[in-house]
Motif scaffolding. Structure first.
Motif, PDB file in Angstrom:
ATOM      1  N   ALA A 282       0.846  -1.197   0.000  1.00  0.00           N
ATOM      2  CA  ALA A 282       0.000   0.000   0.000  1.00  0.00           C
ATOM      3  C   ALA A 282       0.883   1.249   0.000  1.00  0.00           C
ATOM      4  N   ALA A 283       1.973   1.209   0.801  1.00  0.00           N
ATOM      5  CA  ALA A 283       2.910   2.337   0.819  1.00  0.00           C
ATOM      6  C   ALA A 283       3.638   2.451  -0.515  1.00  0.00           C
ATOM      7  N   LEU A 284       3.975   1.314  -1.108  1.00  0.00           N
ATOM      8  CA  LEU A 284       4.639   1.342  -2.402  1.00  0.00           C
ATOM      9  C   LEU A 284       3.718   1.944  -3.468  1.00  0.00           C
ATOM     10  N   GLY A 285       2.446   1.581  -3.414  1.00  0.00           N
ATOM     11  CA  GLY A 285       1.493   2.160  -4.362  1.00  0.00           C
ATOM     12  C   GLY A 285       1.386   3.664  -4.218  1.00  0.00           C
ATOM     13  N   ARG A 286       1.346   4.143  -2.967  1.00  0.00           N
ATOM     14  CA  ARG A 286       1.289   5.593  -2.741  1.00  0.00           C
ATOM     15  C   ARG A 286       2.548   6.267  -3.275  1.00  0.00           C
TER      16      ARG A 286
END
Length: 367
Positions: free
Chosen positions: A81-85
């Motif tokens: 999720a952090a990588l997507g952001r």
């Protein structure tokens, strides 16, 4: 390794609970990744890509709550999720709509860790791609590959799994970019696909895609796919070592064999690649897992889930992505998701979101 009709393979997805991982460590005890986490792998190339575009990576990485030191090593484990952001932020900060493609084209087969090495030592290109589909979950749980073939044409298709809708575009661009690199490693540097399908609105500048893929690129598609002749699957992989292949297969099998399986998550991953085909019924899923349908239902019930509920979750996920990232007509989206009429899809989408698909597209479409 499961095989269906000789062409489609199940990507397994077992692992430990996310709370057992630290963001700065590799998955513990050599086990496969838990739901919600991924090795950096291909995304390690975010840092040099940002620098090439004149941006300082550290502030952007810190803004999404990650430590920049994680990007020193492709085996670092982080929440995707952090990588997507981070992908979304990088696109916005650089103004480069094809940022994900630039990341993917920098990556190599070794960016996939053990899975990439197994591909290098597979006997044939088809064996290498089946190894990718069956085992990528030990390296990357953010994307899900599938391999299909029909009428002399093979498609390697990539879907995102539980990615934020705004990050789907660059993640799939990166996945397509590295996928073509993988195939050129296996087939030779002069290899080109027949065409590449991209599930996003055509950008103003399509030249970067044509340069990297060296093939026709079709935007506004329902899936992200690399299309090539099925005969390429029979090509021998130069330099493959059979003994090393057996050792790598055994190591990956050990990683995937531990307790703590997330059965409902496996169903979600598989549905994400098959929901737009005609082979995603509960009976089909039970067959893929070599179990009776009642056993499948019981295992899902034990986890507080049911097959219809999971199917609708994935339908909603795919629908959001197609509405926001493409201009695919509502009727075609409805058909792809298994609805006989657009009105039935509209009613279902309103139940899921409280809005019609048309209203959702008007509010959320990036263009």
């Amino acid at each position: 390794m499961k095989q269906v009709d000789g062409t489609e393979y199940l990507a397994a997805g077992e692992g430990q609970h996310p709370s057992q991982l630290a963001q700065t460590t590799e998955a513990p005890n050599g086990r496969t990744l838990p739901p919600g986490y991924t090795h950096l792998g291909v995304s390690k190339e975010i840092v040099p890509t940002l620098r090439e575009l004149g941006a300082d990576p550290e502030p952007l990485i810190r803004e999404v709550g990650l430590d920049p030191r994680l990007f020193d090593d492709g085996v670092s484990v982080i929440p995707f999720a952090a990588l997507g952001r981070l992908y979304t932020l990088c696109v916005a900060h650089t103004g480069c709509s094809h940022f994900g493609l630039l990341v993917g084209q920098r990556a190599t087969i070794l960016s996939l860790g053990l899975v990439g090495r197994l591909m290098q030592h597979s006997a044939t290109v088809g064996g290498a791609l089946r190894a990718l589909v069956s085992n990528l979950s030990v390296q990357d749980r953010a994307v899900v590959p599938s391999l299909t073939s029909r009428d002399g044409t093979a498609l390697l298709t990539i879907a995102t799994h539980q990615a934020e809708s705004r990050s789907v575009e660059p993640i799939l661009d990166a996945a397509l970019g590295v996928t073509v690199n993988l195939l050129r490693t296996l087939c030779g540097p002069d290899w080109n696909p027949r065409e590449v399908l991209v599930p996003r609105v055509a950008p103003a500048d399509q030249a970067p895609y044509r340069r990297h893929f060296r093939a026709p690129v079709r935007f506004n598609q329902e899936s992200a796919s690399v299309v090539f002749p099925v005969g390429d699957l029979e090509r021998r992989v130069a330099g493959a070592d059979p003994l090393l292949r057996v050792m790598l297969e055994e190591r990956i099998r050990h990683m995937k064999g531990g307790p703590g399986c997330e059965f409902s998550n496996d169903i979600r991953r598989l549905l994400r690649t098959r929901l737009t085909s005609n082979h995603c019924s509960a009976d089909n899923m039970a067959h893929l897992f070599t179990m009776h349908r009642r056993t499948l239902s019981r295992r899902l019930k034990d986890g507080g889930m049911n097959y219809r509920g999971i199917t609708n979750e994935i339908r909603f996920e795919i629908a959001r992505q197609l509405l926001e990232d493409t201009m695919v007509p509502l009727g075609e989206i409805a058909a792809a998701l298994g609805y006989s009429e657009a009105s039935a899809f509209t009613r279902a989408f309103r139940r899921w979101s409280g809005q019609t698909p048309t209203a959702w597209r008007a509010e959320g479409h990036p263009g």
